[in-house]
Scaffold this motif. Structure first.
Motif, PDB file in Angstrom:
ATOM      1  N   GLY A  49       0.802  -1.215   0.000  1.00  0.00           N
ATOM      2  CA  GLY A  49       0.000   0.000   0.000  1.00  0.00           C
ATOM      3  C   GLY A  49       0.835   1.265   0.000  1.00  0.00           C
ATOM      4  O   GLY A  49       0.346   2.333  -0.387  1.00  0.00           O
ATOM      5  N   ALA A  50       2.083   1.170   0.431  1.00  0.00           N
ATOM      6  CA  ALA A  50       2.951   2.345   0.509  1.00  0.00           C
ATOM      7  C   ALA A  50       3.812   2.539  -0.730  1.00  0.00           C
ATOM      8  O   ALA A  50       4.283   3.649  -0.997  1.00  0.00           O
ATOM      9  CB  ALA A  50       3.851   2.240   1.739  1.00  0.00           C
ATOM     10  N   LEU A  51       4.057   1.467  -1.479  1.00  0.00           N
ATOM     11  CA  LEU A  51       4.922   1.559  -2.654  1.00  0.00           C
ATOM     12  C   LEU A  51       4.225   2.297  -3.791  1.00  0.00           C
ATOM     13  O   LEU A  51       3.100   1.959  -4.173  1.00  0.00           O
ATOM     14  CB  LEU A  51       5.326   0.161  -3.123  1.00  0.00           C
ATOM     15  N   ARG A  52       4.910   3.302  -4.325  1.00  0.00           N
ATOM     16  CA  ARG A  52       4.431   4.041  -5.491  1.00  0.00           C
ATOM     17  C   ARG A  52       5.595   4.201  -6.456  1.00  0.00           C
ATOM     18  O   ARG A  52       6.571   4.883  -6.147  1.00  0.00           O
ATOM     19  CB  ARG A  52       3.901   5.426  -5.096  1.00  0.00           C
ATOM     20  N   ASP A  53       5.491   3.566  -7.619  1.00  0.00           N
ATOM     21  CA  ASP A  53       6.562   3.657  -8.623  1.00  0.00           C
ATOM     22  C   ASP A  53       7.917   3.276  -8.031  1.00  0.00           C
ATOM     23  O   ASP A  53       8.934   3.943  -8.259  1.00  0.00           O
ATOM     24  CB  ASP A  53       6.625   5.072  -9.212  1.00  0.00           C
ATOM     25  N   GLY A  54       7.913   2.219  -7.227  1.00  0.00           N
ATOM     26  CA  GLY A  54       9.163   1.694  -6.693  1.00  0.00           C
ATOM     27  C   GLY A  54       9.733   2.442  -5.504  1.00  0.00           C
ATOM     28  O   GLY A  54      10.887   2.236  -5.136  1.00  0.00           O
ATOM     29  N   ALA A  55       8.941   3.314  -4.882  1.00  0.00           N
ATOM     30  CA  ALA A  55       9.441   4.080  -3.732  1.00  0.00           C
ATOM     31  C   ALA A  55       8.336   4.262  -2.698  1.00  0.00           C
ATOM     32  O   ALA A  55       7.146   4.160  -3.008  1.00  0.00           O
ATOM     33  CB  ALA A  55       9.969   5.444  -4.177  1.00  0.00           C
ATOM     34  N   MET A  56       8.757   4.510  -1.459  1.00  0.00           N
ATOM     35  CA  MET A  56       7.847   4.837  -0.366  1.00  0.00           C
ATOM     36  C   MET A  56       8.261   6.175   0.232  1.00  0.00           C
ATOM     37  O   MET A  56       9.410   6.602   0.105  1.00  0.00           O
ATOM     38  CB  MET A  56       7.897   3.789   0.750  1.00  0.00           C
ATOM     39  N   GLU A  57       7.318   6.829   0.909  1.00  0.00           N
ATOM     40  CA  GLU A  57       7.600   8.041   1.680  1.00  0.00           C
ATOM     41  C   GLU A  57       7.299   7.726   3.149  1.00  0.00           C
ATOM     42  O   GLU A  57       6.153   7.469   3.502  1.00  0.00           O
ATOM     43  CB  GLU A  57       6.746   9.212   1.198  1.00  0.00           C
ATOM     44  N   TRP A  58       8.342   7.713   3.969  1.00  0.00           N
ATOM     45  CA  TRP A  58       8.186   7.387   5.384  1.00  0.00           C
ATOM     46  C   TRP A  58       8.148   8.690   6.186  1.00  0.00           C
ATOM     47  O   TRP A  58       9.098   9.479   6.157  1.00  0.00           O
ATOM     48  CB  TRP A  58       9.336   6.510   5.869  1.00  0.00           C
ATOM     49  N   GLU A  59       7.058   8.906   6.920  1.00  0.00           N
ATOM     50  CA  GLU A  59       6.863  10.169   7.623  1.00  0.00           C
ATOM     51  C   GLU A  59       7.584  10.190   8.972  1.00  0.00           C
ATOM     52  O   GLU A  59       7.603   9.202   9.703  1.00  0.00           O
ATOM     53  CB  GLU A  59       5.371  10.409   7.851  1.00  0.00           C
ATOM     54  N   TYR A  60       8.149  11.364   9.286  1.00  0.00           N
ATOM     55  CA  TYR A  60       8.794  11.591  10.577  1.00  0.00           C
ATOM     56  C   TYR A  60       8.385  12.954  11.108  1.00  0.00           C
ATOM     57  O   TYR A  60       7.886  13.817  10.366  1.00  0.00           O
ATOM     58  CB  TYR A  60      10.318  11.513  10.461  1.00  0.00           C
ATOM     59  N   LEU A  61       8.586  13.150  12.409  1.00  0.00           N
ATOM     60  CA  LEU A  61       8.419  14.449  13.057  1.00  0.00           C
ATOM     61  C   LEU A  61       9.797  14.986  13.392  1.00  0.00           C
ATOM     62  O   LEU A  61      10.592  14.306  14.045  1.00  0.00           O
ATOM     63  CB  LEU A  61       7.593  14.308  14.335  1.00  0.00           C
ATOM     64  N   LEU A  62      10.081  16.209  12.943  1.00  0.00           N
ATOM     65  CA  LEU A  62      11.336  16.885  13.269  1.00  0.00           C
ATOM     66  C   LEU A  62      11.051  17.960  14.304  1.00  0.00           C
ATOM     67  O   LEU A  62      10.232  18.857  14.073  1.00  0.00           O
ATOM     68  CB  LEU A  62      11.936  17.515  12.008  1.00  0.00           C
ATOM     69  N   VAL A  63      11.706  17.875  15.452  1.00  0.00           N
ATOM     70  CA  VAL A  63      11.537  18.840  16.543  1.00  0.00           C
ATOM     71  C   VAL A  63      12.860  19.511  16.827  1.00  0.00           C
ATOM     72  O   VAL A  63      13.895  18.846  16.936  1.00  0.00           O
ATOM     73  CB  VAL A  63      11.026  18.135  17.826  1.00  0.00           C
ATOM     74  N   THR A  64      12.830  20.820  16.955  1.00  0.00           N
ATOM     75  CA  THR A  64      13.978  21.556  17.482  1.00  0.00           C
ATOM     76  C   THR A  64      13.465  22.507  18.559  1.00  0.00           C
ATOM     77  O   THR A  64      12.353  23.032  18.477  1.00  0.00           O
ATOM     78  CB  THR A  64      14.721  22.372  16.396  1.00  0.00           C
ATOM     79  N   ALA A  65      14.274  22.716  19.584  1.00  0.00           N
ATOM     80  CA  ALA A  65      13.897  23.597  20.681  1.00  0.00           C
ATOM     81  C   ALA A  65      15.150  24.147  21.328  1.00  0.00           C
ATOM     82  O   ALA A  65      16.231  23.562  21.235  1.00  0.00           O
ATOM     83  CB  ALA A  65      13.051  22.837  21.707  1.00  0.00           C
ATOM     84  N   ARG A  66      14.989  25.282  22.002  1.00  0.00           N
ATOM     85  CA  ARG A  66      16.085  25.924  22.716  1.00  0.00           C
ATOM     86  C   ARG A  66      15.988  25.583  24.198  1.00  0.00           C
ATOM     87  O   ARG A  66      14.924  25.730  24.810  1.00  0.00           O
ATOM     88  CB  ARG A  66      16.019  27.429  22.522  1.00  0.00           C
ATOM     89  N   ARG A  67      17.086  25.122  24.760  1.00  0.00           N
ATOM     90  CA  ARG A  67      17.091  24.786  26.182  1.00  0.00           C
ATOM     91  C   ARG A  67      16.949  26.034  27.033  1.00  0.00           C
ATOM     92  O   ARG A  67      17.654  27.026  26.819  1.00  0.00           O
ATOM     93  CB  ARG A  67      18.405  24.058  26.540  1.00  0.00           C
ATOM     94  N   GLY A  68      16.010  25.993  27.977  1.00  0.00           N
ATOM     95  CA  GLY A  68      15.829  27.116  28.872  1.00  0.00           C
ATOM     96  C   GLY A  68      16.915  27.182  29.925  1.00  0.00           C
ATOM     97  O   GLY A  68      17.809  26.333  29.996  1.00  0.00           O
ATOM     98  N   GLY A  69      16.838  28.185  30.779  1.00  0.00           N
ATOM     99  CA  GLY A  69      17.902  28.408  31.765  1.00  0.00           C
ATOM    100  C   GLY A  69      17.748  27.584  33.024  1.00  0.00           C
ATOM    101  O   GLY A  69      18.702  27.415  33.761  1.00  0.00           O
ATOM    102  N   ALA A  70      16.526  27.062  33.284  1.00  0.00           N
ATOM    103  CA  ALA A  70      16.288  26.318  34.519  1.00  0.00           C
ATOM    104  C   ALA A  70      16.810  24.898  34.396  1.00  0.00           C
ATOM    105  O   ALA A  70      16.896  24.341  33.314  1.00  0.00           O
ATOM    106  CB  ALA A  70      14.797  26.290  34.841  1.00  0.00           C
ATOM    107  N   ALA A  71      17.164  24.285  35.515  1.00  0.00           N
ATOM    108  CA  ALA A  71      17.612  22.901  35.517  1.00  0.00           C
ATOM    109  C   ALA A  71      16.440  21.990  35.241  1.00  0.00           C
ATOM    110  O   ALA A  71      15.301  22.298  35.563  1.00  0.00           O
ATOM    111  CB  ALA A  71      18.239  22.546  36.862  1.00  0.00           C
ATOM    112  N   ALA A  72      16.730  20.824  34.648  1.00  0.00           N
ATOM    113  CA  ALA A  72      15.686  19.839  34.383  1.00  0.00           C
ATOM    114  C   ALA A  72      15.164  19.306  35.703  1.00  0.00           C
ATOM    115  O   ALA A  72      15.909  19.092  36.644  1.00  0.00           O
ATOM    116  CB  ALA A  72      16.228  18.702  33.532  1.00  0.00           C
ATOM    117  N   GLY A  73      13.838  19.043  35.716  1.00  0.00           N
ATOM    118  CA  GLY A  73      13.255  18.534  36.949  1.00  0.00           C
ATOM    119  C   GLY A  73      13.319  17.040  37.056  1.00  0.00           C
ATOM    120  O   GLY A  73      13.677  16.347  36.147  1.00  0.00           O
TER     121      GLY A  73
END
Length: 280
Positions: A256-280
């Motif tokens: 069901g995913a193959l189209r013309d010999g290829a697939m598109e695999w979905e991912y989530l890309l996350v980027t974030a800036r670390r805040g100044g407080a220590a992790a809890g």
């Protein structure tokens, strides 16, 4: 034995099981031949520059760590499975990349607070069983103002659906373990990182996979190389009927995913800036 000692022993057993699973087959072949494009995507999104101190968590054989080193980062590639790190060392040397490889548990990283400018993971930390504990470690080792970057498979994408397809044939997860594809949901990652970050950005993308000419080729490759798939098939090895059923289900998914010999695999890309407080 006390409850605390019991819990520690159970955690050691779980981590040993994970380490063994990812050593099955040939995951570096998956990273190298199928999803190699993901690492450079993450490195670019994190803005790795020359001299940046970079930690790749659950790095495997270095899909993101090696491109980060080639971009000039001072990189540590950490993973629970030493067999993957050994392959990474060889492949990095062949590409002229210099970096450090260290065995480490994503849920208990052996690094100082705020030690890195960039902390990243490419379809890696999503497989650690305890999500909040893992997220807290990512926050802890990233310096204030540093970057946290993640690529995770989404539940709706091909790999997320593959795990859903395999689930009925897999042994039940241990108590407290959370499903890996949850890391592919923006709201879940937002909750995990919480007020430890600012500038949270998330977008979905796809990686084009043209390695398989047929559903059977996909199934055969993943049964031979991908630890989670191998482990599921071993779980039902004594039941030919279930094995045949899973074969058909994976073929149907891939077909069901193959189209013309290829697939598109979905991912989530996350980027974030670390805040100044220590992790809890």
């Amino acid at each position: 034995m006390t409850d605390t000692a019991d819990a520690r022993e159970a955690d050691r057993a779980l981590k040993a099981k994970h380490r063994t699973m990812w050593a099955l087959g040939d995951y570096p072949a998956v990273a190298r031949e199928v999803v190699s494009a993901l690492g450079p995507v993450l490195v670019e999104a994190c803005g790795v520059e020359r001299g940046d101190l970079v930690l790749d968590v659950a790095a495997g054989s270095g899909n993101a760590a090696v491109p980060a080193a080639l971009a000039g980062g001072v990189v540590v590639a950490s993973d629970l499975t030493p067999e993957l790190l050994e392959v990474g060392r060889r492949e990095a040397a062949a590409r002229g990349a210099e970096l450090r490889w260290q065995e480490a548990d994503a849920e208990a990283l052996p690094f100082a607070d705020g030690a890195f400018d960039t902390v990243m993971s490419c379809v890696g930390v999503m497989f650690a069983p305890h999500h909040q504990q893992t997220a807290d470690e990512l926050l802890r080792v990233c310096r204030p103002g540093g970057t946290i970057g993640l690529v995770n498979w989404t539940p709706e994408g091909f790999i997320g659906q593959m795990f859903a397809t395999m689930k009925p044939y897999a042994p039940p997860p241990p108590p407290g373990a959370q499903p890996p594809p949850l890391w592919g949901r923006e709201e879940h990652v937002r909750t995990l990182l919480g007020d430890g970050v600012s500038g949270f950005e998330a977008r979905r993308g796809t990686v084009r996979v043209d390695h398989f000419g047929s559903p059977e080729e996909f199934r055969t490759f993943f049964k031979a190389t991908y630890g989670p798939t191998i482990a599921v098939y071993r779980n039902i090895a004594d039941d030919p009927g279930k094995t045949a059923d899973l074969d058909r289900a994976l073929d149907e998914l891939a077909g069901g995913a193959l189209r013309d010999g290829a697939m598109e695999w979905e991912y989530l890309l996350v980027t974030a800036r670390r805040g100044g407080a220590a992790a809890g």
